[in-house]
Write a protein that holds these residues in place. Structure first.
Motif, PDB file in Angstrom:
ATOM      1  N   LYS A  49       8.530  95.265  66.405  1.00  0.00           N
ATOM      2  CA  LYS A  49       7.109  95.090  65.675  1.00  0.00           C
ATOM      3  C   LYS A  49       7.449  95.609  64.358  1.00  0.00           C
ATOM      4  CE  LYS A  49       3.321  95.906  68.788  1.00  0.00           C
ATOM      5  NZ  LYS A  49       2.303  96.894  69.117  1.00  0.00           N
ATOM      6  N   GLU A  50       8.225  96.766  63.999  1.00  0.00           N
ATOM      7  CA  GLU A  50       8.653  97.470  62.647  1.00  0.00           C
ATOM      8  C   GLU A  50       9.321  96.149  61.989  1.00  0.00           C
ATOM      9  OE1 GLU A  50      11.353 100.810  61.208  1.00  0.00           O
ATOM     10  OE2 GLU A  50      10.070 101.462  62.758  1.00  0.00           O
ATOM     11  N   VAL A  51      10.357  95.851  62.602  1.00  0.00           N
ATOM     12  CA  VAL A  51      11.069  94.596  61.757  1.00  0.00           C
ATOM     13  C   VAL A  51      10.116  93.598  61.263  1.00  0.00           C
ATOM     14  CG1 VAL A  51      12.904  93.038  61.991  1.00  0.00           C
ATOM     15  CG2 VAL A  51      13.288  95.195  63.022  1.00  0.00           C
ATOM     16  N   LEU A  52       9.346  93.181  62.270  1.00  0.00           N
ATOM     17  CA  LEU A  52       8.565  91.905  61.766  1.00  0.00           C
ATOM     18  C   LEU A  52       7.609  92.484  60.710  1.00  0.00           C
ATOM     19  CD1 LEU A  52       7.598  90.219  65.327  1.00  0.00           C
ATOM     20  CD2 LEU A  52       9.245  89.484  63.594  1.00  0.00           C
ATOM     21  N   SER A  53       7.050  93.471  60.625  1.00  0.00           N
ATOM     22  CA  SER A  53       5.895  94.113  59.632  1.00  0.00           C
ATOM     23  C   SER A  53       6.697  94.151  58.350  1.00  0.00           C
ATOM     24  CB  SER A  53       5.645  95.180  59.929  1.00  0.00           C
ATOM     25  OG  SER A  53       6.643  96.396  60.004  1.00  0.00           O
ATOM     26  N   GLU A  54       8.056  94.033  58.090  1.00  0.00           N
ATOM     27  CA  GLU A  54       8.863  94.380  57.008  1.00  0.00           C
ATOM     28  C   GLU A  54       9.113  92.790  56.283  1.00  0.00           C
ATOM     29  OE1 GLU A  54      12.174  96.632  57.517  1.00  0.00           O
ATOM     30  OE2 GLU A  54      11.058  98.191  58.280  1.00  0.00           O
ATOM     31  N   ILE A  55       8.904  91.834  57.189  1.00  0.00           N
ATOM     32  CA  ILE A  55       9.037  90.230  56.788  1.00  0.00           C
ATOM     33  C   ILE A  55       7.989  90.117  55.521  1.00  0.00           C
ATOM     34  CG2 ILE A  55       9.199  88.144  57.224  1.00  0.00           C
ATOM     35  CD1 ILE A  55      10.494  88.997  59.903  1.00  0.00           C
ATOM     36  N   PRO A  56       8.427  89.779  54.468  1.00  0.00           N
ATOM     37  CA  PRO A  56       7.369  89.196  53.440  1.00  0.00           C
ATOM     38  C   PRO A  56       6.572  88.115  54.063  1.00  0.00           C
ATOM     39  CG  PRO A  56       9.605  89.381  52.653  1.00  0.00           C
ATOM     40  CD  PRO A  56       9.667  89.638  54.087  1.00  0.00           C
ATOM     41  N   ARG A  57       5.461  87.924  53.631  1.00  0.00           N
ATOM     42  CA  ARG A  57       4.573  86.805  54.284  1.00  0.00           C
ATOM     43  C   ARG A  57       4.164  85.953  53.101  1.00  0.00           C
ATOM     44  NH1 ARG A  57       1.149  89.251  59.167  1.00  0.00           N
ATOM     45  NH2 ARG A  57       2.607  90.097  59.871  1.00  0.00           N
TER      46      ARG A  57
END
Length: 57
Positions: A49-57
């Protein structure tokens, strides 16, 4: 880099889930080993979840 790491985490989570299912089936859900894997799995899920939250959208 984020994507590869996220995919590796996802694979790891799936392995933990399979292992957890088999272990819980054979030893029961209250076995200390089952509880240990549940904690590890929770940690992996939070990490993903933390890694995915850091991916720019």
């Amino acid at each position: 880099m984020f994507l590869k790491y996220a995919l590796d985490l996802r694979k790891s989570i799936e392995k933990y889930r399979r292992d957890l299912y088999e272990l819980a089936k054979s030893k029961g859900i209250y076995d200390p080993e089952v509880k240990k894997i549940v904690k590890e799995l929770d940690g992996k899920i939070m990490e993903l979840k933390e890694v995915l939250s850091e991916i720019p959208r």
